[in-house]
Design a protein around this motif. Structure first.
Motif, short mmCIF file in Angstrom:
data_model
loop_
_atom_site.label_atom_id
_atom_site.label_comp_id
_atom_site.label_asym_id
_atom_site.label_seq_id
_atom_site.Cartn_x
_atom_site.Cartn_y
_atom_site.Cartn_z
N TRP A 529 -19.47 29.72 23.38
CA TRP A 529 -19.01 28.33 23.52
C TRP A 529 -19.42 27.45 22.36
O TRP A 529 -18.96 26.31 22.26
N ARG A 530 -20.36 27.91 21.56
CA ARG A 530 -20.83 27.06 20.48
C ARG A 530 -20.74 27.76 19.13
O ARG A 530 -21.72 27.87 18.39
N GLN A 531 -19.56 28.24 18.83
CA GLN A 531 -19.29 28.81 17.52
C GLN A 531 -18.45 27.80 16.75
O GLN A 531 -17.42 28.15 16.16
N ASP A 532 -18.93 26.57 16.75
CA ASP A 532 -18.13 25.46 16.24
C ASP A 532 -17.56 25.72 14.85
O ASP A 532 -16.45 25.33 14.54
N HIS A 533 -18.34 26.37 13.99
CA HIS A 533 -17.82 26.58 12.64
C HIS A 533 -17.55 28.04 12.34
O HIS A 533 -17.03 28.36 11.29
N ASN A 534 -17.86 28.94 13.24
CA ASN A 534 -17.60 30.35 12.99
C ASN A 534 -16.28 30.83 13.57
O ASN A 534 -15.69 31.78 13.07
N GLY A 535 -15.86 30.19 14.65
CA GLY A 535 -14.52 30.45 15.14
C GLY A 535 -14.34 31.74 15.93
O GLY A 535 -15.29 32.34 16.41
N PHE A 536 -13.08 32.12 16.04
CA PHE A 536 -12.62 33.15 16.98
C PHE A 536 -13.33 34.48 16.79
O PHE A 536 -13.65 35.17 17.76
N SER A 537 -13.57 34.86 15.55
CA SER A 537 -14.20 36.17 15.31
C SER A 537 -15.60 36.22 15.90
O SER A 537 -16.13 37.31 16.13
N HIS A 538 -16.21 35.08 16.11
CA HIS A 538 -17.58 35.03 16.62
C HIS A 538 -17.62 34.71 18.12
O HIS A 538 -18.67 34.36 18.64
N VAL A 584 -28.85 35.39 27.90
CA VAL A 584 -27.91 34.61 27.11
C VAL A 584 -28.32 33.15 27.19
O VAL A 584 -28.42 32.61 28.29
N ALA A 585 -28.55 32.54 26.03
CA ALA A 585 -28.99 31.14 26.03
C ALA A 585 -28.59 30.48 24.73
O ALA A 585 -28.74 31.06 23.66
N GLY A 586 -28.11 29.26 24.84
CA GLY A 586 -27.61 28.55 23.67
C GLY A 586 -28.72 27.98 22.81
O GLY A 586 -29.85 27.79 23.25
N LYS A 587 -28.36 27.72 21.57
CA LYS A 587 -29.33 27.20 20.62
C LYS A 587 -29.09 25.72 20.30
O LYS A 587 -29.89 25.10 19.63
N GLN A 588 -27.97 25.18 20.73
CA GLN A 588 -27.62 23.82 20.38
C GLN A 588 -28.33 22.82 21.30
O GLN A 588 -28.71 23.16 22.41
N PRO A 589 -28.47 21.57 20.84
CA PRO A 589 -29.04 20.56 21.73
C PRO A 589 -28.21 20.49 23.02
O PRO A 589 -26.99 20.46 22.97
N GLN A 590 -28.88 20.49 24.15
CA GLN A 590 -28.15 20.49 25.42
C GLN A 590 -28.98 19.79 26.47
O GLN A 590 -30.20 19.65 26.35
N LEU A 591 -28.33 19.39 27.52
CA LEU A 591 -29.02 18.72 28.61
C LEU A 591 -30.05 19.65 29.25
O LEU A 591 -29.84 20.85 29.34
N GLN A 592 -31.14 19.04 29.70
CA GLN A 592 -32.22 19.79 30.36
C GLN A 592 -32.25 19.36 31.82
O GLN A 592 -32.08 18.19 32.14
N TYR A 593 -32.48 20.34 32.68
CA TYR A 593 -32.30 20.08 34.11
C TYR A 593 -33.58 20.17 34.93
O TYR A 593 -33.84 19.32 35.77
N ASN A 719 -9.37 32.51 24.48
CA ASN A 719 -8.76 31.47 23.66
C ASN A 719 -9.87 30.85 22.81
O ASN A 719 -10.80 30.26 23.35
N GLY A 720 -9.76 31.00 21.52
CA GLY A 720 -10.83 30.48 20.68
C GLY A 720 -10.36 30.17 19.29
O GLY A 720 -9.30 30.61 18.86
N THR A 721 -11.17 29.39 18.61
CA THR A 721 -10.89 29.04 17.22
C THR A 721 -12.06 28.23 16.70
O THR A 721 -13.07 28.06 17.38
N THR A 722 -11.93 27.72 15.51
CA THR A 722 -12.91 26.81 14.93
C THR A 722 -12.62 25.43 15.46
O THR A 722 -11.66 24.80 15.05
N THR A 723 -13.44 24.96 16.39
CA THR A 723 -13.18 23.63 16.91
C THR A 723 -14.44 23.07 17.55
O THR A 723 -15.51 23.67 17.46
N THR A 724 -14.30 21.94 18.19
CA THR A 724 -15.46 21.27 18.77
C THR A 724 -15.83 21.91 20.11
O THR A 724 -15.02 22.59 20.74
N PRO A 725 -17.06 21.65 20.58
CA PRO A 725 -17.48 22.26 21.84
C PRO A 725 -16.57 21.90 23.02
O PRO A 725 -16.21 22.77 23.80
N PHE A 726 -16.17 20.65 23.11
CA PHE A 726 -15.37 20.29 24.28
C PHE A 726 -13.96 20.83 24.17
O PHE A 726 -13.34 21.21 25.16
N ASP A 727 -13.46 20.89 22.94
CA ASP A 727 -12.14 21.48 22.77
C ASP A 727 -12.16 22.95 23.19
O ASP A 727 -11.20 23.44 23.80
#
Lengths: 795, 795
Positions: A529-538, A584-593, A719-727
């Motif tokens: 979900w957070r391959q914002d600049h790596n895109g579909f291959s990632h 599996v855990a993301g590395k980007q800033p994210q909400l903490q619960y 469905n993936g590509t180089t785009t923003t997280p919400f996109d």
């Protein structure tokens, strides 16, 4: 490449005769395993029914393996050298089983295979026989940590075994077929990560017997000058041992091994006395012998020894064809069994004395049964690294960065017993706190400008997932601990290596003398979900699907949604034994619960209702379930939208950390009972499940549940590509707006009366997409979203 | 390694200035893509809002790629050389997009990116921007057949592209990060399969810029003598181009390329005039330049050019920090855009003239849009290879051996347009009839004793699944056809390569100028059920699970149960376009079921009732479904047992060839409608489904079906070892006796009245197991079983 060219050599007549007898004994035992059901000493003429009806074995590689092993034994005795033997070629079983039997280890561990004629018969019969043992250097073989069924990993395993084992030599026979694989081709570069001061040595023996199943091998068919250049280019000092006359070859091999072990001693001495700062050219051996050496020269008029026809069973019809059977008998007798075994079928004493004694036997080395050597990790209290979470879903942090602080302390507390492996992504995965206590391991050239690079580094980074996985497997199987951090998509590069390791773990569960080893731990960050600049291959979350095909006993999958759950999960994984843990855990800033206490409680249950996000009072109209950090965020946002727009709707939010909890208790040890599952997910309310990976996995885990018909899963649908997280979440219908639309579609009472709200959600999607296309960013109202109903906790 | 050491060189002043201007233009366009939203020619001072808000790109590799491309253009013009450019390094997009734009191809294919200031602005904005293009040499980039998102495959792809393309040179830039991967490390050996007489050339350019994301690279940090030895050892003649002064480097690169292309010309000439019989030492280039060459030397006081800090975005805060923005502006202006573009933003004419023209432009080469060159395969009629099947399930044959006869004719009919790839297993997989018409390809040394080995062979065998897959992908993407035959378990080695190819196919579906290419066809033989002597390590049917995660539009999976269905299936696959076809079929002697006419009809439907094995008269009490050859055998044997013991039970046998038929029609183009599914499987009868692989896959494909609650699946549950075929199916409860027990357990009317039969079935299992343990063979009554109710067909 140094070639010892004289027929004379270091062995006196008695030594030569002894070595040759030992070698003949091992070859005899190997042929016996491949062919015989009975009459193991050929006391009577070989009869048809004494030959196995299905001849399943591989002779070609065997005599060379036995030759190496026998000669290494001489070194072990002479130098009291700790050594283990890794058999790279496939189907090396007949050789390593024979060696383990000759050393006595086999009978010690498996008393029904005794050191007498009946034991020999049982040894022969069991090989590649129903109810018996496999044809590889499988877990069933004492002294093995490397099966060799799938080819390519012997040098990676060997280096992993040598790390932090300063007194050990890992002899690794590389088959020339195996040498064509990619993993092996980069495996030679392991020497750039081997520290002669604190690590053991790897001694590769490239065994060129010329042929694979049906083809010659590349390395056997390139000119010597290319071969030498290649191995020197890889940084090894190659010694050639080539020929087919046994007496000459014994002298050559003995002389070469003397030189090689002198070189190793010098390298160690220099490195450990401050003399060696340059990366040494580690010695290795190129052994060029005929395929099927000492076997039948010709069968049915066709060349066998020295050709690909020696690969499997050189005399195919020994049971049904009397001429073949007689040729087999002559072959077996050519090893002169009467000189090797006494009247009771015991190995003669003078030959048996040539084996090393006790734990220094390669078949009895505790390094090859790593659980014996396992020292508990000293784990600093992860609670000390707790992230303060004053209210749920209102503050952000990079979860893996928090984990990095704890991993730093784990590394510091276990300076010779834990390593972190990664393909150049440890900093990218935000674990860089580890560099406050250690370096990236590097034995090649150092420049003054280098950052945190050095020969003693506990972080091993090489841009080869194969090497990372192989290093870690070798490290674990010799009794240590570790973690492999990797981009999620590219862990598929080692799918097949994972398969083999999981099979090894599963098989060893039923081998009583094998002790459990530490778990193989994956941290998959930089996820789909957070391959914002790596895109579909990632973008590929399918490793989880791959993993859960393996035996439930050895498989665990965790999707901690925030920093504190990640800490608690990883502490649990590092304490565990004999599993493969996928985290599996993301590395980007994210909400903490969750606060740490809540996180521990949640991880202990593995799945639970988040009361603070629910308003169902025990009887929900809809269950919003989620697994994974990004799906959790979208689920909470959807819950907030529902509470805003449909305050009367009773919504329950269920978060899943331990994915295997979803399965039936009969399918997985972590599985929930029907009652537990129904208590969380109800027996009849619609469930909208937002999942990190491919949606079908959730169906696959839950199809037997009563309420499965009401389960609707959203996840990654390729469905993936180089785009923003919400996109990205919108592209896959996993976004908060779509989840609300799903609720409207699935809750019968809403369908008719909420058409307007549904349209507003659809419009919100369009607006979000338009914003992104214009600004190149997500709308801050979305990317900065926090849970609007939280209250600060009293902490 | 030959180093041209003089500052002088082959370029006169004007040529040097021209090349440098072209290179500067491409670097300017690359930086522009990474940074700018507007103001592409810097006509006004750069403002904050003209810088992209999210800077997502990779500068480090870019100038080196542009340098190579620019210099190759000079060779193309001078020699009218057909060439394509494969960009190995990840994130090479800014360079290859810039080059394609400079050549005009980009605007020809995408008219909204015109050759003027507005076009430049659009070009810049779209890069790594929502709704725009990825940062790799992705399918969206004209001239690319190699994305480089996942690293390691550029040399395999390059060799595949060069096969049977005698006039083509495939320039392949290898990143020094990529060079650490296993697949790339063995990729260098591709030259053992490249025939200078009939294949094109591969020109590797190893680009040593020293750093990966966060670490130095191995090949950049070993001494020159090791590097040279390594590359020579791989069989290449390495030429060094090293430095950082642009003028000197232009002369060096031009001089080196002149030498390299002279060497290539000599190799070709010799090989094509009978002079060259030895494998040549193909030339290659080692290009050593600073990472981020010509970019900022320092940012915020830290070294950037020549360090890992140049990897991504060297000036990180150009939008928000005015000093950074000014530094970016200075950097852009250092390329002197006013000398490169005219007042309207068009590339100046004298520079534009340096690009090649028409199809000889690398960005416009039809070889890089292989569908343009696709020639139909000449497919011999597979019906001519039909196996006579006088009655169903009464005669045996090796299905893949029958296929081999047809493949032989396919190879013969398409001598330069079809290849068979395999990791040393083509004969093992019983396809050896192909050697009646061709050899195994081999460019290394030949011995007189060699069998069917030669430089012109159409079968490419190398013990590297990575190479096989990479070769085939390169071959397909340049417009040819092929088949990869592999052991089923080890196809997992290329899971991640499959991922990337499937993503490439999916993405190209929506790129109008990309023409469909031939399908990637897998024949997976030596499958999980018949690893009699290879055992557990060779038992894994999970590739199908992996494959079906990818987009349904490009995925097909077939499990033909016998020889004629295999022929019909493979004919269909070889005719197809733009799919990945996975065909699983056993190689062992097995029962044959369908005549060719029946096979064609069955394959056309993809799934169907086998009337001859059913006795349900349209209203079955139970459906026995099967997919895969071994499950089909066990299902039929179970049906026979039921007919014998419970003649009143109405049993329907359904066989599935095309697995995707099971899915919903909305999920997969081959999916069945609800009506069709119910007509076959009923809406309420118990279904006992015997499946080739992991049982959960069948649930995953069918969980939406009305009758899913009554579906009970047997398959491989990860129980395996070295044993007999029937013992294997018993280990996994897939055997005929257990299937009968399942029927008794699932059909309510049988449960109480058939306890005795159930016990007899359980006893039969025990007896079968005991027989096997004693004799090492399956009971002949089981292994020789045939369908007892068949009648000979009138044929």
């Amino acid at each position: 490449m140094t070639a010892v060219e004289t027929r004379s050599g270091p062995l006196d007549e008695a030594e030569l005769a002894g070595l040759d007898a030992y070698w003949r004994a091992s070859n005899y035992l190997a042929v016996g395993q491949i062919y015989l059901m009975a009459n193991p000493l050929l006391r009577e003429p070989l009869a048809a029914e004494q030959v196995k009806p299905r001849l399943l074995g591989h002779w070609g590689t065997t005599p060379g393996l036995n030759f190496c092993y026998t000669h290494l034994n001489r070194i072990i005795r002479q130098r009291e050298q700790q050594m283990i033997f890794l058999c790279g070629p496939g189907h090396g079983g007949p050789a390593v089983v024979a060696q383990s039997y000759l050393e006595g280890t086999y009978s010690e561990l498996m008393p029904h295979i005794g050191r007498d004629e009946a034991g020999l018969a049982a040894l022969f019969r069991q090989f590649s026989f129903p109810g018996g043992i496999p044809s590889h250097a499988a877990p069933e073989v004492p002294g093995s940590i490397h099966e060799g069924g799938e080819l390519g990993y012997v040098l990676s395993h060997a280096h992993g075994a040598a790390f932090d084992n300063p007194d050990l030599v890992v002899a690794a026979v590389v088959g020339d077929g195996e040498a064509e694989t990619g993993p092996l081709a980069t495996g030679w570069h392991g020497n750039k990560f081997l520290n002669p001061a604190t690590d053991g040595a790897v001694l590769p023996i490239l065994h060129l017997n010329g042929y694979k199943i049906d083809n010659p091998t590349i390395l056997a068919r390139i000119p010597d000058h290319e071969l030498v250049a290649l191995l020197n280019g890889y940084g090894w000092h190659a010694h050639l041992v080539a020929g087919d006359d046994p007496a000459t070859m014994h002298q050559l091999m003995a002389a070469t091994l003397d030189v090689v072990f002198d070189e190793l001693a010098t390298i160690r001495h220099d490195a450990r006395n401050g003399a060696g700062i340059e990366r040494p050219a580690w010695p290795m051996i190129v052994l060029r012998t005929p395929k099927g050496w000492t076997g039948p020269v010709e069968v049915d008029g066709k060349q066998v020894e020295g050709s690909y026809r020696a690969h499997q069973v050189p005399i195919p019809n020994a049971r049904t064809d009397e001429k073949h059977r007689q040729q087999l008998e002559r072959w077996l007798l050519s090893y002169r069994p009467e000189e090797l075994f006494d009247g009771e079928g015991r190995l003669r004493g003078d030959i048996a004395e040539l084996a090393p004694r006790g734990q220094i036997r390669m078949s009895a080395s505790p390094h090859a049964n790593g659980g014996l050597l396992l020292r508990e990790l000293r784990l600093p209290d992860f609670r000390d690294h707790a992230l303060p979470v004053p209210a749920p879903a209102t503050t952000t942090a990079e979860s893996t960065r928090v984990l990095g602080g704890w991993l730093r302390d784990v590394i510091a507390a276990n300076p010779d017993n834990f390593r972190l492996f990664g393909p150049d992504e440890t900093a990218s995965n935000r674990l860089s706190a580890v560099y406050e206590t250690t370096d990236k391991n590097w034995q090649a050239a150092l420049y003054p400008s280098d950052d945190r690079l050095g020969p003693a580094g506990r972080v091993v980074e090489v841009l080869s997932e194969h090497q990372c996985q192989g290093f870690l497997e070798g490290y674990l199987l010799t009794g240590r601990h570790g973690l492999f951090d990797c981009y999620e998509a590219f862990i598929h590069i080692v799918d097949s290596m994972f398969n083999q390791h999981a099979k090894w773990l599963k098989t060893t569960l039923s081998i009583p003398w094998r002790q459990p080893v530490s778990s193989l731990n994956y941290l998959l960050s930089s996820h789909v979900w957070r391959q914002d600049h790596n895109g579909f291959s990632h973008q590929d979350p399918g490793f989880i699907d791959h993993v859960v095909n393996k035996k439930a006993e050895v498989i665990r999958v965790y999707l901690p949604p925030d920093a504190n759950t990640l800490l608690s999960t990883m502490d649990h994984c590092l304490r565990s034994r004999h599993y493969v843990n996928v985290v599996v855990a993301g590395k980007q800033p994210q909400l903490q619960y969750l606060t740490m206490d809540e996180a521990i409680a949640h991880c202990t249950r593995g799945v639970g209702i988040w009361d603070w996000a629910s308003n169902d009072d025990g009887d929900p109209d809809v269950v919003l379930a989620c697994a994974g950090d990004v799906p959790t965020l979208e689920t909470l946002a959807a819950a907030a939208l529902l509470r805003e727009h449909l305050p009367d709707l009773a919504v329950r939010v269920v978060n899943v950390v331990d994915l295997m909890r979803l399965q039936d208790e009969h399918e997985h040890p972590h599985g929930m009972s029907e009652t537990e599952f129904d208590a969380l997910f109800t027996r009849s309310a619609p469930i909208i499940f937002a999942y990190h990976g491919y949606p079908t996995l959730i169906h696959r885990l839950t199809y037997r549940r009563e309420n499965h018909a009401n389960l609707h899963v959203r996840g990654y649908k390729e469905n993936g590509t180089t785009t923003t997280p919400f996109d990205m979440v919108m592209l896959n219908d996993l976004d908060r707006f779509h989840l609300v639309m799903d609720v409207i579609d699935r809750v019968p009472s809403l369908r008719s009366r909420c058409a307007g709200l549904r349209q507003r959600m659809a419009d919100a999607r369009l607006a979000a997409r338009a914003y992104t296309r214009e600004h190149g960013l997500d709308d801050p109202a979305i990317s900065g979203w926090t849970w609007p109903y939280g209250e600060a906790r009293a902490e």
